[in-house]
Design an enzyme around this catalytic site. Structure first.
Site, PDB file in Angstrom:
ATOM      1  N   ASN A  39     -13.408   4.690 -14.324  1.00  0.00           N
ATOM      2  CA  ASN A  39     -13.446   6.058 -13.740  1.00  0.00           C
ATOM      3  C   ASN A  39     -14.562   7.051 -14.089  1.00  0.00           C
ATOM      4  O   ASN A  39     -15.082   6.722 -15.295  1.00  0.00           O
ATOM      5  CB  ASN A  39     -11.915   6.922 -14.154  1.00  0.00           C
ATOM      6  CG  ASN A  39     -11.639   6.716 -15.422  1.00  0.00           C
ATOM      7  OD1 ASN A  39     -12.217   5.803 -16.453  1.00  0.00           O
ATOM      8  ND2 ASN A  39     -10.958   7.855 -16.008  1.00  0.00           N
ATOM      9  N   GLU A  41     -15.552  10.698 -14.362  1.00  0.00           N
ATOM     10  CA  GLU A  41     -15.290  12.146 -14.110  1.00  0.00           C
ATOM     11  C   GLU A  41     -16.430  13.034 -13.850  1.00  0.00           C
ATOM     12  O   GLU A  41     -17.723  12.731 -14.086  1.00  0.00           O
ATOM     13  CB  GLU A  41     -14.347  12.625 -15.273  1.00  0.00           C
ATOM     14  CG  GLU A  41     -13.110  11.779 -15.540  1.00  0.00           C
ATOM     15  CD  GLU A  41     -12.203  11.966 -16.421  1.00  0.00           C
ATOM     16  OE1 GLU A  41     -12.494  13.118 -17.501  1.00  0.00           O
ATOM     17  OE2 GLU A  41     -11.041  11.687 -16.560  1.00  0.00           O
ATOM     18  N   CYS A  50     -11.745   7.416  -9.395  1.00  0.00           N
ATOM     19  CA  CYS A  50     -11.121   6.425 -10.020  1.00  0.00           C
ATOM     20  C   CYS A  50     -11.684   5.008 -10.416  1.00  0.00           C
ATOM     21  O   CYS A  50     -12.693   4.704  -9.720  1.00  0.00           O
ATOM     22  CB  CYS A  50      -9.777   6.201  -9.491  1.00  0.00           C
ATOM     23  SG  CYS A  50      -8.436   7.438  -9.464  1.00  0.00           S
ATOM     24  N   GLU A  52     -10.565   1.904  -9.778  1.00  0.00           N
ATOM     25  CA  GLU A  52     -10.234   1.194  -8.609  1.00  0.00           C
ATOM     26  C   GLU A  52     -11.412   1.302  -7.493  1.00  0.00           C
ATOM     27  O   GLU A  52     -11.714   0.518  -6.811  1.00  0.00           O
ATOM     28  CB  GLU A  52      -8.687   1.612  -8.232  1.00  0.00           C
ATOM     29  CG  GLU A  52      -7.729   1.120  -9.070  1.00  0.00           C
ATOM     30  CD  GLU A  52      -7.174   2.311 -10.062  1.00  0.00           C
ATOM     31  OE1 GLU A  52      -7.881   2.804 -10.156  1.00  0.00           O
ATOM     32  OE2 GLU A  52      -6.164   2.049 -10.510  1.00  0.00           O
ATOM     33  N   CYS A  83      -3.320   5.497  -8.664  1.00  0.00           N
ATOM     34  CA  CYS A  83      -2.895   6.874  -7.920  1.00  0.00           C
ATOM     35  C   CYS A  83      -2.523   6.394  -6.487  1.00  0.00           C
ATOM     36  O   CYS A  83      -3.046   5.418  -5.903  1.00  0.00           O
ATOM     37  CB  CYS A  83      -3.934   7.860  -8.276  1.00  0.00           C
ATOM     38  SG  CYS A  83      -5.188   7.711  -7.179  1.00  0.00           S
ATOM     39  N   CYS A  86      -5.810   5.635  -4.466  1.00  0.00           N
ATOM     40  CA  CYS A  86      -6.290   4.366  -4.859  1.00  0.00           C
ATOM     41  C   CYS A  86      -5.362   3.258  -4.145  1.00  0.00           C
ATOM     42  O   CYS A  86      -5.807   2.252  -3.786  1.00  0.00           O
ATOM     43  CB  CYS A  86      -6.391   4.364  -6.168  1.00  0.00           C
ATOM     44  SG  CYS A  86      -7.860   4.838  -6.908  1.00  0.00           S
TER      45      CYS A  86
HETATM   46  N1  THU Z   1      -7.680   7.214 -13.069  1.00  0.00           N
HETATM   47  C1  THU Z   1      -8.092   5.982 -12.597  1.00  0.00           C
HETATM   48  O1  THU Z   1      -9.109   5.824 -12.776  1.00  0.00           O
HETATM   49  N2  THU Z   1      -7.384   5.070 -12.170  1.00  0.00           N
HETATM   50  C2  THU Z   1      -5.573   5.185 -12.048  1.00  0.00           C
HETATM   51  O2  THU Z   1      -5.302   4.217 -11.492  1.00  0.00           O
HETATM   52  C3  THU Z   1      -5.133   6.227 -12.458  1.00  0.00           C
HETATM   53  C4  THU Z   1      -6.002   7.536 -12.892  1.00  0.00           C
HETATM   54  C5  THU Z   1      -8.503   8.095 -13.699  1.00  0.00           C
HETATM   55  C6  THU Z   1      -8.678   9.300 -12.913  1.00  0.00           C
HETATM   56  C7  THU Z   1      -9.217  10.367 -14.207  1.00  0.00           C
HETATM   57  O3  THU Z   1     -10.556  10.117 -14.522  1.00  0.00           O
HETATM   58  C8  THU Z   1      -8.273   9.785 -15.056  1.00  0.00           C
HETATM   59  O4  THU Z   1      -7.810   8.580 -14.865  1.00  0.00           O
HETATM   60  C9  THU Z   1      -7.139  10.740 -15.565  1.00  0.00           C
HETATM   61  O5  THU Z   1      -6.281  10.932 -14.361  1.00  0.00           O
END
Ligand code: THU
Length: 129
Positions: A39, A41, A50, A52, A83, A86
């Protein structure tokens, strides 16, 4: 390459200064190649991506479009499922029986198929008149 190891290695490189919730993902394709993602941000929070999605982008860059297996790892009390967005992204490239293995850093594991994660998925057939 072990898919859990690939996801764990990726996890270390996640850029998550806002949520402080790092996620690592790894995708294996039928060729045996493994693609990693984290991920990433952004200070404008909705612009983050994310793990994925990162792994899918790496797979596309590698010239592949078929997912055989997925691993996701995060530092959580229970395995973290992809999520909603994803799930749809993974379903674009993986059949319903593709397994998504979700891990915690402490070794908990939950395996679900893409069909279980995204029942009633939107497909191109829904756009036919
Ligand atoms: N996140 C992911 O990268 N993958 C997931 O399956 C769930 C959430 C990340 C997005 C964000 O940077 C952090 O987790 C908190 O939501």
């Amino acid at each position: 390459m072990d898919l859990l190891q690939a996801a764990s290695e990726a996890y270390e490189k996640a850029y998550a200064p806002y949520s402080r919730f790092k996620v690592g993902a790894a995708i294996r394709t039928p060729s045996g190649n493994v693609y990693q993602g984290v991920n990433v941000e952004n200070v404008a929070y909705p612009e983050g991506t994310c793990a994925e999605a990162g792994a899918i982008a790496a797979m596309a860059l590698g010239g592949e479009t078929e997912i055989a297996e997925v691993a996701v790892i995060a530092d959580a009390t229970a395995p973290v499922p992809p999520c909603g967005g994803c799930r749809q992204k993974l379903a674009e490239f993986g059949k319903g029986d593709v397994k998504v293995a979700m891990y915690t850093l402490s070794g908990e594991k939950l395996v679900m198929t893409l069909a279980e994660l995204l029942p009633g998925k939107f497909t191109a057939d829904h756009m036919k008149g």
